[in-house]
Motif scaffolding. Sequence first.
Motif, short mmCIF file in Angstrom:
data_model
loop_
_atom_site.label_atom_id
_atom_site.label_comp_id
_atom_site.label_asym_id
_atom_site.label_seq_id
_atom_site.Cartn_x
_atom_site.Cartn_y
_atom_site.Cartn_z
N HIS A 151 0.82 -1.21 0.00
CA HIS A 151 0.00 0.00 0.00
C HIS A 151 0.86 1.27 0.00
O HIS A 151 0.52 2.26 -0.65
CB HIS A 151 -0.96 0.01 1.19
CG HIS A 151 -2.14 -0.89 0.98
ND1 HIS A 151 -3.17 -1.00 1.88
CD2 HIS A 151 -2.45 -1.72 -0.04
CE1 HIS A 151 -4.08 -1.87 1.43
NE2 HIS A 151 -3.65 -2.31 0.27
N SER A 152 1.98 1.25 0.73
CA SER A 152 2.85 2.43 0.75
C SER A 152 3.46 2.67 -0.63
O SER A 152 3.62 3.83 -1.05
CB SER A 152 3.95 2.26 1.80
OG SER A 152 4.74 1.11 1.53
N SER A 153 3.78 1.59 -1.36
CA SER A 153 4.31 1.73 -2.72
C SER A 153 3.26 2.31 -3.65
O SER A 153 3.57 3.13 -4.53
CB SER A 153 4.77 0.36 -3.25
OG SER A 153 5.79 -0.18 -2.47
N ILE A 154 1.98 1.90 -3.45
CA ILE A 154 0.89 2.42 -4.29
C ILE A 154 0.69 3.91 -4.04
O ILE A 154 0.51 4.70 -4.98
CB ILE A 154 -0.42 1.65 -4.01
CG1 ILE A 154 -0.27 0.19 -4.44
CG2 ILE A 154 -1.59 2.30 -4.73
CD1 ILE A 154 -1.46 -0.68 -4.09
N GLU A 155 0.75 4.32 -2.79
CA GLU A 155 0.59 5.74 -2.46
C GLU A 155 1.72 6.57 -3.07
O GLU A 155 1.49 7.67 -3.60
CB GLU A 155 0.56 5.91 -0.94
CG GLU A 155 -0.72 5.39 -0.31
CD GLU A 155 -0.71 5.51 1.20
OE1 GLU A 155 -1.75 5.90 1.77
OE2 GLU A 155 0.33 5.19 1.81
N GLN A 156 2.94 6.05 -3.02
CA GLN A 156 4.07 6.74 -3.63
C GLN A 156 3.89 6.85 -5.15
O GLN A 156 4.12 7.90 -5.74
CB GLN A 156 5.37 5.99 -3.31
CG GLN A 156 6.62 6.67 -3.87
CD GLN A 156 7.88 5.85 -3.64
OE1 GLN A 156 7.83 4.74 -3.13
NE2 GLN A 156 9.03 6.41 -4.02
N TRP A 157 3.44 5.74 -5.78
CA TRP A 157 3.20 5.75 -7.23
C TRP A 157 2.13 6.77 -7.59
O TRP A 157 2.28 7.52 -8.56
CB TRP A 157 2.77 4.35 -7.68
CG TRP A 157 2.60 4.24 -9.17
CD1 TRP A 157 3.55 3.85 -10.07
CD2 TRP A 157 1.43 4.56 -9.93
NE1 TRP A 157 3.03 3.90 -11.35
CE2 TRP A 157 1.74 4.32 -11.29
CE3 TRP A 157 0.15 5.00 -9.61
CZ2 TRP A 157 0.81 4.53 -12.31
CZ3 TRP A 157 -0.77 5.22 -10.62
CH2 TRP A 157 -0.44 4.98 -11.96
N HIS A 158 1.05 6.80 -6.79
CA HIS A 158 -0.06 7.71 -7.07
C HIS A 158 0.40 9.16 -7.05
O HIS A 158 0.02 9.96 -7.92
CB HIS A 158 -1.17 7.48 -6.04
CG HIS A 158 -2.40 8.31 -6.28
ND1 HIS A 158 -3.40 7.94 -7.14
CD2 HIS A 158 -2.77 9.52 -5.79
CE1 HIS A 158 -4.34 8.86 -7.16
NE2 HIS A 158 -3.99 9.83 -6.34
N LYS A 159 1.22 9.53 -6.09
CA LYS A 159 1.70 10.91 -5.99
C LYS A 159 2.55 11.28 -7.19
O LYS A 159 2.49 12.41 -7.68
CB LYS A 159 2.52 11.08 -4.70
CG LYS A 159 1.70 11.03 -3.42
CD LYS A 159 2.59 11.10 -2.19
CE LYS A 159 1.75 11.00 -0.91
NZ LYS A 159 2.61 11.01 0.30
#
Length: 292
Positions: free
Chosen positions: A240-248
């Motif tokens: 989930h932390s990787s997804i949030e970083q990707w989204h930003k």
Amino acid sequence: MSKNPLLTQCICLISPYRRWIDLFCQTFTSQTQLQHKTIENDQQLTEHLLLQSNGDLFGHQSFYHLHFKQFATLKQALSIRSQHIFSIDSATKLQIQTLAATSITIKIMQYPKRSDLQTIIHQFAQQKNMTTSLNHLLEGHDDHIDHILEACEREHLLSLNPSPTSDKNQVHSTSSRGFDICKLIYQFNTKQIVTLIHELDVNEMMSAYWLICKHLHIHHQTPSLSGSDLIKLTPFKPIHSSIEQWHKQHKKKLAQYLQLAFKFENKLKGGIGSDLKIILLELALKMGQRND
């Protein structure tokens, strides 16, 4: 929409929604081999009528869906009285009255109501023998039928049994390798993306493509990801932390990625351009790059 395998009368569908038309054809005829043709001019209609008469001569009774570009050509086709479904994107009130005067059955789907959308989703689920509800797809989508049916197709594909050796759903079955693509994208692992995509067969590429589309639509619907959004994307909390970083990093390019994704489906439908693997690789690599 009622099933009529004999199709003893012609039906005219007036709608710009192509996926809805396809679903109507499947449901109404209950035929798996319905033949689709686009009729752009009088010559193509004449050629079709000649082909049909030759088929009748030898006892070959085929079911056809003819999509017309011009109302005048559609009007000439009204001499056909059976085994055909006609469709056209739009028609004026006067043109509809002209069709009605010929006693042809007319189905109009221009501006669907909410109840129409629920009925269509129900019909899709019946066609695919799905037992799970798809009503949640009405949330977060506009009222464009084709967009909603596209989401239904993604849900259906992603819910299939991932056993490639099973006799059941053999045509649609796929291994789980295609489902690894988003994890690699979120981890910015472009090297493994290249390796994975080169190993995928057509069914696995379809899984990867629809999964990417599902994720892109969820990202596109929200400026910042909530916990529920992350769960929709994947239940695996460690990424989930990787997804949030990707989204930003990538939220400004989501529309661009969706346009690239549509190239894949256009090619799948017979369009011109690069082959499927090249299109999918280009999309996945652009999404998997860091945008620091």
